[in-house]
Design a protein around this motif. Structure first.
Motif, PDB file in Angstrom:
ATOM      1  N   LEU A  18       0.845  -1.183  -0.109  1.00  0.00           N
ATOM      2  CA  LEU A  18       0.014  -0.211  -0.110  1.00  0.00           C
ATOM      3  C   LEU A  18       0.940   1.503  -0.231  1.00  0.00           C
ATOM      4  CD1 LEU A  18      -3.218  -0.709   2.242  1.00  0.00           C
ATOM      5  CD2 LEU A  18      -2.391  -1.314  -0.367  1.00  0.00           C
ATOM      6  N   ARG A  19       2.228   1.224   0.308  1.00  0.00           N
ATOM      7  CA  ARG A  19       3.010   2.396  -0.043  1.00  0.00           C
ATOM      8  C   ARG A  19       3.032   3.231   1.122  1.00  0.00           C
ATOM      9  NH1 ARG A  19       5.590  -0.944  -3.602  1.00  0.00           N
ATOM     10  NH2 ARG A  19       4.661  -0.965  -5.471  1.00  0.00           N
ATOM     11  N   ASP A  20       2.231   3.144   1.918  1.00  0.00           N
ATOM     12  CA  ASP A  20       1.958   4.251   3.014  1.00  0.00           C
ATOM     13  C   ASP A  20       2.555   3.834   4.360  1.00  0.00           C
ATOM     14  OD1 ASP A  20       1.043   6.567   4.429  1.00  0.00           O
ATOM     15  OD2 ASP A  20      -1.206   6.217   3.748  1.00  0.00           O
ATOM     16  N   PRO A  21       3.515   4.359   4.974  1.00  0.00           N
ATOM     17  CA  PRO A  21       4.093   5.851   4.457  1.00  0.00           C
ATOM     18  C   PRO A  21       5.232   5.856   3.552  1.00  0.00           C
ATOM     19  CG  PRO A  21       4.933   5.130   6.721  1.00  0.00           C
ATOM     20  CD  PRO A  21       4.079   4.169   6.294  1.00  0.00           C
ATOM     21  N   GLY A  22       5.485   6.909   2.976  1.00  0.00           N
ATOM     22  CA  GLY A  22       6.695   7.089   2.240  1.00  0.00           C
ATOM     23  C   GLY A  22       6.444   7.242   0.752  1.00  0.00           C
ATOM     24  N   GLN A  23       5.492   6.826   0.027  1.00  0.00           N
ATOM     25  CA  GLN A  23       5.347   6.908  -1.136  1.00  0.00           C
ATOM     26  C   GLN A  23       3.807   6.915  -1.352  1.00  0.00           C
ATOM     27  OE1 GLN A  23       7.671   3.158  -1.951  1.00  0.00           O
ATOM     28  NE2 GLN A  23       9.045   4.294  -3.267  1.00  0.00           N
ATOM     29  N   THR A  24       3.290   7.705  -0.945  1.00  0.00           N
ATOM     30  CA  THR A  24       1.898   7.876  -1.013  1.00  0.00           C
ATOM     31  C   THR A  24       1.328   8.568  -2.239  1.00  0.00           C
ATOM     32  OG1 THR A  24       1.769   9.854   0.365  1.00  0.00           O
ATOM     33  CG2 THR A  24       1.293   8.036   1.458  1.00  0.00           C
ATOM     34  N   GLU A  25       2.532   8.977  -3.169  1.00  0.00           N
ATOM     35  CA  GLU A  25       2.083   9.354  -4.488  1.00  0.00           C
ATOM     36  C   GLU A  25       1.648   7.993  -5.276  1.00  0.00           C
ATOM     37  OE1 GLU A  25       5.001   9.255  -3.300  1.00  0.00           O
ATOM     38  OE2 GLU A  25       6.261   8.232  -4.742  1.00  0.00           O
ATOM     39  N   LYS A  65      -0.567   3.402  13.464  1.00  0.00           N
ATOM     40  CA  LYS A  65      -1.373   4.624  13.853  1.00  0.00           C
ATOM     41  C   LYS A  65      -1.934   5.396  12.652  1.00  0.00           C
ATOM     42  CE  LYS A  65      -0.239   8.245  17.162  1.00  0.00           C
ATOM     43  NZ  LYS A  65       0.848   8.717  17.885  1.00  0.00           N
ATOM     44  N   THR A  66      -1.227   5.596  11.581  1.00  0.00           N
ATOM     45  CA  THR A  66      -1.296   6.376  10.333  1.00  0.00           C
ATOM     46  C   THR A  66      -2.672   5.459   9.686  1.00  0.00           C
ATOM     47  OG1 THR A  66       0.883   6.786   9.786  1.00  0.00           O
ATOM     48  CG2 THR A  66      -0.710   7.410   8.186  1.00  0.00           C
ATOM     49  N   ALA A  67      -2.462   4.243   9.500  1.00  0.00           N
ATOM     50  CA  ALA A  67      -3.642   3.375   9.309  1.00  0.00           C
ATOM     51  C   ALA A  67      -4.990   3.319   9.659  1.00  0.00           C
ATOM     52  CB  ALA A  67      -2.947   1.858   9.088  1.00  0.00           C
ATOM     53  N   SER A  68      -4.677   3.392  11.114  1.00  0.00           N
ATOM     54  CA  SER A  68      -6.077   3.091  11.973  1.00  0.00           C
ATOM     55  C   SER A  68      -6.988   4.325  11.687  1.00  0.00           C
ATOM     56  CB  SER A  68      -5.570   3.112  13.407  1.00  0.00           C
ATOM     57  OG  SER A  68      -5.208   4.418  13.717  1.00  0.00           O
ATOM     58  N   THR A  69      -6.417   5.370  11.103  1.00  0.00           N
ATOM     59  CA  THR A  69      -7.694   6.797  10.914  1.00  0.00           C
ATOM     60  C   THR A  69      -8.070   6.547   9.348  1.00  0.00           C
ATOM     61  OG1 THR A  69      -6.074   8.011  10.509  1.00  0.00           O
ATOM     62  CG2 THR A  69      -6.642   7.817  12.799  1.00  0.00           C
ATOM     63  N   GLN A  70      -7.325   6.044   8.585  1.00  0.00           N
ATOM     64  CA  GLN A  70      -7.777   5.883   7.331  1.00  0.00           C
ATOM     65  C   GLN A  70      -8.444   4.779   6.479  1.00  0.00           C
ATOM     66  OE1 GLN A  70      -6.758   8.645   5.388  1.00  0.00           O
ATOM     67  NE2 GLN A  70      -6.418   9.409   7.459  1.00  0.00           N
ATOM     68  N   ILE A  71      -8.253   3.620   7.052  1.00  0.00           N
ATOM     69  CA  ILE A  71      -8.616   2.286   6.273  1.00  0.00           C
ATOM     70  C   ILE A  71     -10.200   2.206   6.273  1.00  0.00           C
ATOM     71  CG2 ILE A  71      -6.589   1.185   6.532  1.00  0.00           C
ATOM     72  CD1 ILE A  71      -7.457  -0.400   9.333  1.00  0.00           C
ATOM     73  N   VAL A  72     -10.641   1.560   5.150  1.00  0.00           N
ATOM     74  CA  VAL A  72     -12.049   1.309   5.013  1.00  0.00           C
ATOM     75  C   VAL A  72     -12.327  -0.080   4.815  1.00  0.00           C
ATOM     76  CG1 VAL A  72     -12.756   3.597   4.028  1.00  0.00           C
ATOM     77  CG2 VAL A  72     -11.838   1.752   2.428  1.00  0.00           C
ATOM     78  N   CYS A  73     -11.129  -1.017   4.888  1.00  0.00           N
ATOM     79  CA  CYS A  73     -11.458  -2.480   5.086  1.00  0.00           C
ATOM     80  C   CYS A  73     -10.358  -2.884   6.273  1.00  0.00           C
ATOM     81  CB  CYS A  73     -11.103  -3.139   3.802  1.00  0.00           C
ATOM     82  SG  CYS A  73      -9.322  -3.674   3.245  1.00  0.00           S
ATOM     83  N   ASP A  74     -10.460  -4.319   6.921  1.00  0.00           N
ATOM     84  CA  ASP A  74      -9.533  -4.451   7.730  1.00  0.00           C
ATOM     85  C   ASP A  74      -8.128  -4.827   7.087  1.00  0.00           C
ATOM     86  OD1 ASP A  74     -11.756  -4.329   9.379  1.00  0.00           O
ATOM     87  OD2 ASP A  74     -11.920  -6.533   9.831  1.00  0.00           O
ATOM     88  N   LEU A  75      -7.094  -4.299   7.773  1.00  0.00           N
ATOM     89  CA  LEU A  75      -5.921  -4.369   7.337  1.00  0.00           C
ATOM     90  C   LEU A  75      -4.954  -4.967   8.545  1.00  0.00           C
ATOM     91  CD1 LEU A  75      -3.845  -3.489   5.227  1.00  0.00           C
ATOM     92  CD2 LEU A  75      -3.597  -1.367   6.593  1.00  0.00           C
ATOM     93  N   GLY A  76      -3.748  -6.110   8.058  1.00  0.00           N
ATOM     94  CA  GLY A  76      -2.928  -6.574   8.682  1.00  0.00           C
ATOM     95  C   GLY A  76      -1.672  -6.305   8.256  1.00  0.00           C
ATOM     96  N   PHE A  77      -0.352  -6.504   9.035  1.00  0.00           N
ATOM     97  CA  PHE A  77       0.810  -6.419   8.586  1.00  0.00           C
ATOM     98  C   PHE A  77       1.777  -7.414   8.687  1.00  0.00           C
ATOM     99  CE2 PHE A  77      -1.755  -3.214  10.450  1.00  0.00           C
ATOM    100  CZ  PHE A  77      -1.612  -1.664   9.385  1.00  0.00           C
ATOM    101  N   TYR A  78       2.779  -7.249   7.947  1.00  0.00           N
ATOM    102  CA  TYR A  78       4.001  -8.152   7.948  1.00  0.00           C
ATOM    103  C   TYR A  78       5.071  -7.143   8.458  1.00  0.00           C
ATOM    104  CZ  TYR A  78       1.250 -11.247   5.080  1.00  0.00           C
ATOM    105  OH  TYR A  78       0.002 -12.036   4.417  1.00  0.00           O
ATOM    106  N   PHE A  79       5.851  -7.993   9.095  1.00  0.00           N
ATOM    107  CA  PHE A  79       7.210  -7.326   9.528  1.00  0.00           C
ATOM    108  C   PHE A  79       8.332  -7.609   8.504  1.00  0.00           C
ATOM    109  CE2 PHE A  79      10.536  -6.489  13.051  1.00  0.00           C
ATOM    110  CZ  PHE A  79      10.287  -5.390  13.364  1.00  0.00           C
ATOM    111  N   GLY A  80       9.409  -7.005   8.561  1.00  0.00           N
ATOM    112  CA  GLY A  80      10.377  -7.423   7.496  1.00  0.00           C
ATOM    113  C   GLY A  80      11.815  -7.411   8.400  1.00  0.00           C
ATOM    114  N   SER A  81      12.901  -7.736   7.340  1.00  0.00           N
ATOM    115  CA  SER A  81      14.504  -8.190   8.206  1.00  0.00           C
ATOM    116  C   SER A  81      15.285  -8.167   7.172  1.00  0.00           C
ATOM    117  CB  SER A  81      14.293  -9.252   9.045  1.00  0.00           C
ATOM    118  OG  SER A  81      15.556  -9.719   9.661  1.00  0.00           O
ATOM    119  N   MET A  82      16.249  -7.259   7.364  1.00  0.00           N
ATOM    120  CA  MET A  82      17.419  -7.793   6.529  1.00  0.00           C
ATOM    121  C   MET A  82      18.653  -8.516   7.554  1.00  0.00           C
ATOM    122  SD  MET A  82      17.332  -4.406   4.177  1.00  0.00           S
ATOM    123  CE  MET A  82      16.122  -3.526   5.222  1.00  0.00           C
ATOM    124  N   GLY A  83      18.225  -9.089   8.436  1.00  0.00           N
ATOM    125  CA  GLY A  83      18.966  -9.852   9.225  1.00  0.00           C
ATOM    126  C   GLY A  83      19.754  -8.869  10.481  1.00  0.00           C
TER     127      GLY A  83
END
Ligand code: DOR
Ligand code: ZN
Length: 361
Positions: A18-25, A65-83
């Motif tokens: 979804l590109r948010d945050p950082g690339q909301t264009e 926090k940003t997502a919680s005020t914007q989303i219109v369907c339910d949304l989950g997240f994955y975490f990332g790692s570069m080790g």
């Protein structure tokens, strides 16, 4: 007018960017979740390859926090790692649905060196799956490590007969692996890349028809469909250095319903691949008050200018479809009706076990 309506459980897309945050264009939490609703998805799960990758609890909570005020369907997240963030793993375990690792170069410079794999397999919470973007030779690296250290692993976007054969072998041996396929690897082949160019350019790339045929013939061994919704702006796609990825949230269900009308699969297959599969693999339960209604007979043409996604383009523009989404009810409330989003921003829920988002102190 007689209108046959079919009710299905809310669809779940476990792989979107979804590109948010950082690339909301390219997309933001509102437009991305609106695109999900317009495509029949009541829940989606967002990848961590943001402009600043989501590899700390702080970044994750900022995103939620940003997502919680914007989303219109339910949304989950994955975490990332570069080790280099193993000490963050335990801190986020109630807040995400899995860990996404990239063993190949992709959008966002988010490559993991495979030397970190065994340590990550040791440290990531056992109950949560690890998802992989692993193409070609890195694919075998993943299966090798799962053999040494069996734990829940999901292999994203199967695109070749070789990959799917290896997954089938692994499943036959009892390894705890699941796999997904994207609609573009089912409905497009490398000949479409010649036709649509950058608008059909993604990782993994489109494959020869023999691979596509193998995916269709072995749909029973695929656990779920994931759109890999990867929006980019038209300007970027038309530039000298076009990024990989195509939007997919609003075309997945139309393509599948059209394939049902052509007897390429059944409506039960659609429910297994877009609801039961992702629900089981990632532990997402939205309850009985969340469902969609479709008209399997309605015919129409995909019009990219009508998309909710910020990327108003798709290689499927102009394709003739049969089977249309009419309405979505989310947690008992109508959130999409006759082509319009009827939910307020923020009505969607975060799919986390731990609901607290710590305020900055
Ligand atoms: O085509 C792709 N686009 N493949 C990926 O793995 C990442 C995605 C993106 O984030 O744009
Ligand atoms: Zn992806």
């Amino acid at each position: 007018m007689y209108m046959p309506t079919v009710r299905l459980p809310g669809l779940i897309d476990p792989h979107v960017h979804l590109r948010d945050p950082g690339q909301t264009e390219k997309e933001d939490f509102y437009t991305g979740t609106a695109a999900a609703l317009a495509g029949g998805f009541s829940a989606i799960v967002d990848m961590p390859n943001n402009k600043v990758p989501i590899t700390t609890k702080e970044k994750l909570e900022e995103k939620q926090k940003t997502a919680s005020t914007q989303i219109v369907c339910d949304l989950g997240f994955y975490f990332g790692s570069m080790g280099d963030n193993l000490d963050e793993f335990d801190k986020v375990k109630g807040k995400v649905l899995g860990l996404k690792l990239y063993l190949n170069q992709t959008t966002g410079n988010f490559l993991l060196d495979k030397k970190h794999l065994s340590e990550i397999f040791e440290c990531w919470p056992e109950e949560l799956p690890i998802l992989f973007h692993a193409e070609e030779q890195t694919f075998d690296d993943v299966l090798d490590i799962v053999k040494q250290h069996p734990r829940k692993v999901h292999l994203c976007h199967m695109s070749t007969a070789y990959e799917l054969k290896r997954v089938i072998e692994a499943k036959d041996k009892g390894l705890p692996v699941t796999c997904g396929v994207t609609p573009h690897h089912l409905f497009l082949s490398e000949k479409h890349f010649k036709q649509y160019g950058v608008f059909a350019m993604m990782r993994p790339p489109l494959r020869p028809q023999v691979d596509v045929d193998f995916l269709w013939e072995n749909l029973a061994s695929i656990d779920l469909i994931e759109s890999d919704h990867a929006p980019h702006t038209l300007e970027e796609k038309n530039s000298d250095n076009p990024p990989n990825g195509i939007p997919g949230l609003e075309t997945t269900l139309p393509l599948l319903l059209t394939a049902v009308s052509q007897d390429a699969l059944t409506i039960e297959d659609v429910v297994r691949l877009c609801h039961t599969g992702p629900k089981t693999v990632f532990g997402i339960d939205q309850g009985p008050d969340t469902y969609i209604e479709i008209d399997p007979e309605e015919e129409y043409v995909i019009d990219q200018s009508k998309m909710q996604s910020k990327s108003k383009w798709t290689p499927f523009n102009g394709w003739k479809m049969k089977g249309k989404l009419l309405r979505i009810t989310l947690h008992g409330k109508k959130v999409f009706d006759a082509g319009k989003i009827t939910a307020e921003a923020g009505f969607g829920q975060l799919l986390t076990k731990d609901k607290s988002i710590e305020e900055d102190s």
